[in-house]
Design an enzyme around this catalytic site. Structure first.
Site, PDB file in Angstrom:
ATOM      1  N   GLY A 731       0.804  -1.210   0.000  1.00 19.28           N
ATOM      2  CA  GLY A 731       0.000   0.000   0.000  1.00 19.28           C
ATOM      3  C   GLY A 731       0.839   1.262   0.000  1.00 19.28           C
ATOM      4  O   GLY A 731       0.381   2.315  -0.426  1.00 19.28           O
ATOM      5  N   GLY A 733       4.422   1.257  -0.920  1.00 15.97           N
ATOM      6  CA  GLY A 733       5.600   1.239  -1.751  1.00 15.97           C
ATOM      7  C   GLY A 733       5.734  -0.047  -2.538  1.00 15.97           C
ATOM      8  O   GLY A 733       4.985  -0.992  -2.348  1.00 15.97           O
ATOM      9  N   VAL A 735       8.532  -3.082  -3.784  1.00 16.13           N
ATOM     10  CA  VAL A 735       9.742  -3.720  -3.278  1.00 16.13           C
ATOM     11  C   VAL A 735      10.529  -4.282  -4.452  1.00 16.13           C
ATOM     12  O   VAL A 735       9.974  -4.979  -5.324  1.00 16.13           O
ATOM     13  CB  VAL A 735       9.407  -4.838  -2.279  1.00 16.13           C
ATOM     14  CG1 VAL A 735      10.691  -5.450  -1.719  1.00 16.13           C
ATOM     15  CG2 VAL A 735       8.552  -4.296  -1.144  1.00 16.13           C
ATOM     16  N   ASP A 849       0.416  -3.620  12.233  1.00 16.46           N
ATOM     17  CA  ASP A 849      -0.068  -4.198  10.969  1.00 16.46           C
ATOM     18  C   ASP A 849       0.434  -5.633  10.811  1.00 16.46           C
ATOM     19  O   ASP A 849       0.982  -6.006   9.778  1.00 16.46           O
ATOM     20  CB  ASP A 849       0.400  -3.343   9.783  1.00 16.46           C
ATOM     21  CG  ASP A 849      -0.364  -3.684   8.504  1.00 16.46           C
ATOM     22  OD1 ASP A 849      -1.372  -4.408   8.591  1.00 16.46           O
ATOM     23  OD2 ASP A 849       0.057  -3.231   7.427  1.00 16.46           O
TER      24      ASP A 849
END
Length: 990
Positions: A731, A733, A735, A849
């Site tokens: 959400g 970035g 990778v 999270d």
């Protein structure tokens, strides 16, 4: 003398009235008689004084001298404390009963002033604090009842002084610590109830001196060590209940001498060794439960002597061998043999007396047919024999069972048709015969089983149509018919099953369209119609299924556009519509959904993919095979600048674009020619300016690496964040995998939004970054550093080979490789990481999270928690500090009404994650029905396990059951009632 008596009477009256005044108003109605009457001075006799005093008040009895002898206010709706009750005013009180009220506060040490007290009952109130040691001074006590309060601390050693005590009840409190050996001095004790506390103790060997004891209840504590041999001395014992503790060692042979014993409950401990043969001497025994231990060996033949035994429970041990045929002589009501290693045939005449009500032998290696003797069990209510090697014609094995409520014969080798069952079991509520060799049709008589709640006939060889009579089963909650050869259309009458929560008709030969009546199944969570031959469009009525979390329509011939009504499924998390003929554009409304996983591969879809989590994290395998999709996913072409706002292109748009693009091309060509004339002169100047810009660029780099040099190496290693190096999206970035040098690989998370403002003033931001760098734990992804740059901002992490847990669980082959032992270790690893963050870091770090997306696995399947703190870091504006952070489905319920984030939010998320790892999918269906008590949910272990794995061994079953119990504690609605992650980590380590 009369004057002294009147003073004593007056003291007692005043003490009672003072206490009454301190109670809350609701208490006064029952105490209306508690009031003073004027006493005529001329009437000073003892008889008259007693009549005119408190002796006539409600709940009070006096002796011949007018002193209070009994005070009985049980169940009197009293609410208050004992603070204002002067015990000194009742020197002759022998009986005190305040039970079943709402009294609270502490029990005062002044209670020792009631020196003549024989009966004390303060049970079923809300008293807290410790038990006063001064109770040990009440040496006349015969009954002490303190059960069902909130008392804590240890049991006073002074209890050993109560030599007259016969009945001691301390159950349902929060008592802890050791049990004092001095309690062995209570030589007159008849009943001892200490169950449902938190006692961490050995069972004192001194209990062997309690020769008059008949009842010993110490279950549901944390008792450890072995069961003392000395308990065999208690010849009066009729009931021993030591279950749900941590007792170990073998069952003492000495218990075989307790001739009066009727109940022996030792289940849910870690007892080992064999079942003592001397248990067969307990001829009065009616209830024997040794379940959920580590017992081994065979069932002793001596059990045949237990002619009065009604309940025999041996489930979940390591027992082996055959079941003695002599078991038929027992008059059993319950017989539970499941989850052991028994072999051979079941006893032929298992139900000679016809009294058997419950029989479970699942999870063994029994072979042969269902014993004929089972036909005599007309009182059967539950029959479970799944997971064996039983065989035979199912239609020839059944008798008439008018009371039978549950049949589970799944995972065996039964064959034949099931048409003969329906008329023999009129009260059937659950019927499971999955994974057998059953053939024939589903008979129309199924509509007569009006109490049926669960029907599972999956993975058989059933043919024909699904009978419309199935729509009469108004109580049906689960219908599983997948893996058969059923054909024809789904009868629209299935839409009448308004209580259904799970419907699986996948992997059959069903045809025609999906009936619109499925939109009436408003309680459904799981709907799987995949691998059939459905055609036409998805009925828009499915958009009404607001509780649906998992929808699989893949591998059919469905066509048309994806209806926008699907986007109304607000609870949907997993959607698979792959391998169909869907066309057109994907509705943009998908961006407003909470989808976690999406598979739209192999259709005729085109245009941009929606900007939502499920699509951003989707793999190319989940998007490939379409007509012309575009978007920011590796393997898809980037979308152009001109894209339709809706999911369909109107005819006018097509005409406009047909004319516009050729004109635009001509214009661009003209501009290019002009630009070429100036390009050579500007090239050198731009090169010099770019070099100067890089030298003047401001870097912020907190890392073990060198800032500017490392920035340049990462840009080079990722080819300026080229899509070919992309390994995942989140959400906040994307990778990328960056190989800085051979064997030196890092994961680089490029942040979507670049920070602006004066970096030097972002002190809190920098301190948190530094804190992350200091974290060192084997189960936390190592954080190398953070870079803020005008072009790119990114985080640099340790690279982990296997990717996220969510991806592995969603892939059948990878999930199967993640076996039970690996899954237990994954859960342990996450627990250890959170315990470290909450209790070993200063200040403590709350992840906020925890989800399967944020748990990464290395090549050894070791779990590593990732992405903690990033949601907070990415919202720098002060107005956003209290915004909700986390993943839907994992967030603690209190975050719906308060933004106060504590460690207990992570504990809740961990509970969800633990269940997800065990089930192989998000447990939304279970959490939605969880009312705070796992014991009341009546969930079978089979229903909690990932069906893609083989059924676990007994040792792993015990571990998984412990984890499930622990996970539900973490899901407690009250944050204060959840355990700490330190507690969780320690329990899992043990």
């Amino acid at each position: 003398m009369a004057s002294a008596l009147q003073r004593a009477i007056s003291d007692a009256s005043q003490a009672l009235l003072k206490w009454k005044a301190s109670l809350q108003p609701q208490s006064h109605s029952v105490l209306f008689s508690w009031t003073l009457y004027p006493v005529n001075a001329s009437h000073n006799s003892t008889q008259h004084a007693s009549k005119m005093s408190h002796c006539s008040w409600y709940g009070i009895s006096c002796n011949h001298a007018g002193s209070v002898h009994r005070l009985n206010l049980s169940n009197a709706n009293l609410k208050g404390t004992l603070d204002e009750l002067s015990f000194l005013s009742f020197p002759h009180l022998a009986y005190l009963d305040f039970s079943i009220n709402e009294l609270f506060g502490i029990i005062h040490s002044q209670i020792s002033n009631l020196s003549k007290l024989k009966y004390l009952d303060l049970s079923t109130n809300q008293f807290s604090g410790k038990i006063p040691i001064e109770i040990g001074l009440l040496t006349h006590l015969e009954t002490l009842h303190l059960a069902e309060n909130r008392l804590e601390g240890s049991i006073p050693t002074s209890f050993g002084n109560l030599s007259n005590l016969a009945w001691l009840y301390l159950y349902n409190n929060s008592l802890s610590g050791f049990i004092p050996p001095e309690m062995g001095n209570l030589s007159n004790l008849v009943e001892l109830y200490m169950d449902t506390n938190s006692l961490t103790s050995l069972i004192p060997a001194t209990f062997g001196k309690l020769r008059k004891l008949t009842m010993l209840h110490m279950f549901k504590n944390q008792l450890f060590g072995s069961i003392p041999q000395e308990l065999g001395n208690l010849e009066s014992l009729s009931d021993i209940s030591l279950h749900r503790n941590n007792l170990s060692g073998s069952i003492p042979m000495s218990l075989g001498g307790l001739k009066n014993l009727t109940t022996l409950h030792l289940y849910q401990n870690t007892l080992s060794g064999s079942i003592p043969t001397k248990i067969g001497n307990l001829q009065n025994l009616q209830d024997l439960d040794l379940s959920e231990n580590q017992l081994n060996g065979s069932v002793p033949d001596s059990l045949k002597n237990l002619s009065n035994l009604q309940f025999l429970c041996l489930r979940q041990n390591n027992l082996s061998g055959t079941i003695p045929q002599e078991i038929r002589f027992m008059r059993l009501i319950y017989l539970q043999l499941d989850s052991n290693h028994f072999t051979g045939h079941l006893p032929r005449n298992i139900c000679v007396g016809g009294s058997l009500e419950r029989f479970s032998a699942n999870g063994n290696n029994f072979s042969g047919p269902i014993p004929n003797g089972l036909r005599n069990c007309t009182n059967l209510t539950r029959l479970r024999m799944e997971g064996n090697n039983l065989q035979g014609n199912i239609s020839e094995s059944f008798g008439v069972y008018p009371k039978l409520e549950l049949i589970d014969l799944s995972h065996n080798k039964f064959y034949g048709e099931i048409s003969s069952i329906w008329g023999k079991c009129p009260k059937l509520g659950t019927l499971k015969m999955a994974e057998n060799h059953i053939t024939g049709n589903i008979p129309v008589e199924i509509g007569n089983l009006i109490q049926l709640g669960k029907l599972n006939l999956s993975s058989n060889f059933l043919v024909g149509w699904i009978p419309k009579e199935i729509g009469k089963l108004s109580l049906l909650e689960e219908l599983v018919l997948n893996g058969n050869q059923l054909s024809g259309a789904i009868p629209p009458e299935i839409g009448s099953l308004t209580e259904i929560t799970s419907l699986d008709l996948s992997t059959n030969k069903l045809t025609k369209s999906i009936p619109a009546t499925l939109g009436n199944l408003l309680k459904i969570h799981y709907l799987n119609l995949s691998n059939n031959q459905f055609s036409q469009e998805i009925p828009p009525q499915l958009g009404k299924l607001s509780l649906l979390t998992d929808l699989d329509l893949s591998h059919n011939f469905l066509s048309g556009e994806i209806p926008s009504e699907i986007c109304d499924l607000e609870s949907l998390q997993d959607l698979n519509i792959s391998h169909n003929n869907f066309s057109g554009f994907i509705p943009r409304e998908f961006e407003e959904m909470n989808l976690l996983n999406i598979d739209i591969s192999y259709n005729e879809l085109q245009g941009p993919i929606p900007n939502s989590t499920a699509f951003r994290t989707a793999t190319i395998e989940e998007l490939q095979g379409n007509k012309d999709l575009c978007g920011d996913v590796r393997g898809l072409r980037p979308c152009g600048t001109l894209l339709p706002a809706k999911h369909g292109l109107h005819k006018g748009w097509k005409i406009f674009l047909t004319v516009f693009f050729p004109l635009l091309g001509a214009l661009v060509l003209s501009v290019v020619v002009i630009c070429i004339l100036f390009s050579s002169r500007r090239a050198k100047r731009d090169s010099r300016n770019q070099e100067n810009d890089m030298q003047n660029e401001e870097f912020l780099w907190i890392s073990a690496f060198k800032g500017k040099k490392m920035y340049e190496e990462i840009i080079a290693a990722t080819k300026d964040f080229d899509a070919s190096h992309l390994i995942g999206k989140g959400g906040h970035g994307s990778v990328y995998k960056a190989e800085l040098s051979p064997g030196n690989i890092v994961a680089v998370k490029k942040i979507h939004s670049i920070y602006t403002g004066d970096i030097a003033h972002q002190k809190e931001f920098l301190s948190e970054i530094r804190a992350l760098i200091e974290i060192r734990h084997r189960n936390i992804v190592e954080f190398f550093g953070f870079c803020v740059h005008s072009r790119h901002s990114f985080l640099v992490y340790e690279y982990l080979e296997r990717g996220s847990l969510a991806t592995i669980l969603s892939n059948g082959a990878e999930a199967a490789a993640l076996d039970w032992s690996k899954r237990v270790n994954v859960i342990k690893g996450v627990a250890h990481a959170l315990s470290y963050m909450h209790h070993d870091c200063f200040p403590p770090i709350v992840h906020r999270d925890i989800s399967s997306k944020n748990v990464l696995l290395d090549k050894e399947y070791e779990a590593h928690v990732s992405d903690f703190g990033t949601a907070k870091l990415l919202k720098r504006d002060s107005s956003n500090w209290t915004q909700l952070a986390g993943t839907y489905g994992y967030m603690a319920p209190e975050l719906a009404y308060t933004m106060k984030v504590t460690e207990k939010c992570d504990v809740y998320s961990f509970g969800v994650l633990a269940l997800e790892v065990i089930r192989g999918k998000h447990p939304v269906d279970i959490i939605s029905t969880f009312s705070g008590s796992y014991a009341n949910m009546n969930i079978e272990l089979d229903d909690m396990l990932d069906p893609r794995l083989q059924f676990p061994s007994l040792e792993l079953q015990n571990k998984l059951i412990s984890i499930i119990d622990l996970a539900f504690l973490c899901l407690d609605v009250n944050p204060q009632s959840r355990p700490t992650m330190q507690n969780v980590s320690q329990l899992l380590s043990n």
